[in-house]
Design an enzyme around this catalytic site. Sequence first.
Site, mmCIF file in Angstrom:
data_model
loop_
_atom_site.group_PDB
_atom_site.id
_atom_site.type_symbol
_atom_site.label_atom_id
_atom_site.label_comp_id
_atom_site.label_asym_id
_atom_site.label_seq_id
_atom_site.Cartn_x
_atom_site.Cartn_y
_atom_site.Cartn_z
ATOM 1 N N ASP A 51 0.817 -1.209 0.000
ATOM 2 C CA ASP A 51 0.000 0.000 0.000
ATOM 3 C C ASP A 51 0.853 1.261 0.000
ATOM 4 O O ASP A 51 2.081 1.206 0.158
ATOM 5 C CB ASP A 51 -0.908 0.016 1.236
ATOM 6 C CG ASP A 51 -1.972 -1.065 1.198
ATOM 7 O OD1 ASP A 51 -2.433 -1.391 0.092
ATOM 8 O OD2 ASP A 51 -2.333 -1.579 2.276
ATOM 9 N N TYR A 109 6.705 -10.063 6.546
ATOM 10 C CA TYR A 109 6.705 -8.621 6.769
ATOM 11 C C TYR A 109 7.342 -8.302 8.115
ATOM 12 O O TYR A 109 7.256 -9.093 9.062
ATOM 13 C CB TYR A 109 5.278 -8.067 6.770
ATOM 14 C CG TYR A 109 4.650 -7.909 5.410
ATOM 15 C CD1 TYR A 109 4.695 -6.693 4.740
ATOM 16 C CD2 TYR A 109 3.988 -8.971 4.800
ATOM 17 C CE1 TYR A 109 4.106 -6.536 3.492
ATOM 18 C CE2 TYR A 109 3.392 -8.824 3.549
ATOM 19 C CZ TYR A 109 3.458 -7.601 2.908
ATOM 20 O OH TYR A 109 2.876 -7.449 1.674
#
Length: 261
Positions: A51, A109
């Site tokens: 994002d 992540y």
Amino acid sequence: MRVALGIEYDGSSYCGWQRQVEVDSVQAQLEKALSLIANEPIEVVCAGRTDAGVHGTGQVVHFDTTVIRPDSAWTLGVNANLPDTIAVRWVKLVDDSFHARFSATARRYRYVIYNHKFRPGLLRHGLSHYHGDIDETLMHQAAQQLLGEHDFTSFRAMQCQSKSPFRSVHEVNVTRQGMYIMVDIKANAFLHHMVRNIVGSLLEIGLGNQPLNWISKLIAVKDRRQAAATAKPNGLYLVDVTYPEEFAIPKLALGPLFMLD
């Protein structure tokens, strides 16, 4: 011919990974640079679309081309045509059966929190600043409730387009290095905003605002409105993508560079 690349980027000045009309993206910049080197239009496929404001140290892409170039052209040459915030880290010719997204078996992540009374002057786009007293041990203990396959509806964005809310979390750890707290999570795949929503809820536990078993309750209730606010994007990094060994995809230090592996 199919080519795979490892990509690192600072996502703070982009609308996200995915190419969009009238706004700048990491994908658009990379395809522009690759097309210059190939002297033909190049379109890339990535392992995971990040994002706006989210970074990558271990993004993997592939593209198909009819031209033959030395490895230095796909690395040094492409980097010379990229903005300073994006860099090719490695290149590898791969079999046509390789797919950056669909061949991946796991993504990893890391979310980096700067836990200090005052905001940082350096690395402000690569950290999320939280000034309260955070107990990372409680966060780590609570995070273990995420392990395994679950319906993660409580941690998916309202606009998430995934057909299934089920994901399998393989590993999750919360550690501290001085004023830095790192949430490190690996799963087969992630829902839209899943990592940031998980971090937001873990922070509520670390700050003492919610009990240790709150994560299990959120998983069971399957209601995004019951979980915490989404954590800020600037502390999040896609650091690794796992593929079957047969593809021999290169592995680098996970990063980000200012954190120890």
